[in-house]
Motif scaffolding. Structure first.
Motif, short mmCIF file in Angstrom:
data_model
loop_
_atom_site.label_atom_id
_atom_site.label_comp_id
_atom_site.label_asym_id
_atom_site.label_seq_id
_atom_site.Cartn_x
_atom_site.Cartn_y
_atom_site.Cartn_z
N THR A 1 0.83 -1.21 0.00
CA THR A 1 0.00 0.00 0.00
C THR A 1 0.86 1.25 0.00
N PHE B 1 2.08 1.77 -3.51
CA PHE B 1 1.02 2.27 -4.40
C PHE B 1 0.87 3.78 -4.24
N TYR B 2 0.74 4.26 -3.00
CA TYR B 2 0.49 5.68 -2.79
C TYR B 2 1.75 6.52 -3.00
N VAL C 1 -3.51 4.76 -11.57
CA VAL C 1 -4.16 3.87 -10.60
C VAL C 1 -4.30 2.47 -11.18
N GLY D 1 -4.71 -0.85 -9.09
CA GLY D 1 -6.00 -0.42 -8.57
C GLY D 1 -7.08 -0.51 -9.63
N ASP E 1 -7.87 1.57 -4.53
CA ASP E 1 -6.49 1.06 -4.48
C ASP E 1 -6.51 -0.46 -4.57
#
Length: 257
Positions: free
Chosen positions: A25, A28-29, A219, A224, A243
């Motif tokens: 996570t 991803f961000y 994304v 995502g 996500d």
């Protein structure tokens, strides 16, 4: 560093996400919003704070392996007294699920839900005052409650936090803005039967981006989902995305940027 000023009670002050895979996570961000991360507080398990240009913008924590909770961004509303607010929430028909409890020296928190079932947090700041910057790409810029209808739930939030609830006068739109001291801080959107059955009523976080179309493509590239493709809205160009663990949020390039 966080802002040194205490927020007016009822002001959205922080957003936080609890996931099963903290490291994926974070990746991803970091790729989507260019966030860096610092650890802590750890009282509630592994937890990191997201930084943008050195300023705190959000938090991400790891769920215990045996907790099968919905993965969702949680909006936190400021309070001067978490215990008193928790009691008011109960008295007004809401539910307190977690707390009030201390998060180290950062502050005191409550996780609760309104009468329609929408989960939100309450934050009494000590060392940590919440989101330290809002406006640049990668920051949370708005919070909206998606619910069945706004009238009754608006009364709940007004009773708990003292909002002035200003409905939009429209035959085909059930929408109201929450104001504090004459300033809009959040909104309520009644969508009736269009409310997702798998999620029910929920708070939605809007994150600013420089280019909604490019961010939505990113994304998808990062694993995502794009749930609603980019479109023009009253707030700007919007896209509804999720996500890799399924946490839903809105990308927005605000009007006037």
């Amino acid at each position: 560093m966080t802002e040194a000023t205490r927020r007016t009670p009822g002001t959205p002050c922080w957003v936080s996400l609890m996931v099963h895979g903290l490291e994926p996570t974070r990746e991803f961000y970091n790729a989507l919003f260019d966030w860096d991360f610092v650890p802590g507080p750890q009282q509630l398990g592994p937890y990191v704070r997201a930084l943008l240009d050195g300023r705190e913008v959000a938090g991400i924590g790891q769920l215990p392996p045996d907790r099968n909770l919905p993965i969702a961004w949680t909006t936190y509303l400021a309070t001067d007294d978490a215990d008193e607010t928790a009691e008011t929430i109960r008295c007004c028909g809401g539910t307190v699920a977690v707390g009030p409890l201390d998060a180290g020296e950062a502050g005191r928190l409550v996780i609760c839900s309104d009468p329609s079932g929408a989960v939100f947090g309450v934050w009494e700041a000590e060392a940590h005052h919440g989101t330290a910057t809002a406006g640049p790409p990668g920051t949370p810029v708005w919070n909206e409650l998606l619910t069945y209808e706004t009238s009754s739930v608006g009364k709940f939030y007004r009773s708990v936090f003292g909002y002035e609830v200003e409905p939009v006068v429209s035959a085909d739109l059930d929408y109201a803005t929450l104001h504090l001291g004459g300033r809009p801080v959040a909104s309520l959107h009644g969508v009736g039967n269009e409310l997702p059955r798998d999620r029910g009523a929920h708070w939605m976080t809007y994150f600013e981006v420089a280019d909604t179309d490019r961010a939505a493509l990113l994304v998808a590239e990062l694993g995502g989902q794009v749930l609603r493709p980019p479109r023009e809205g009253t707030a700007g160009r919007l896209a509804l995305v999720a996500d890799p663990e399924g946490a839903v949020f809105t990308l927005v390039r605000s009007t006037g940027r």
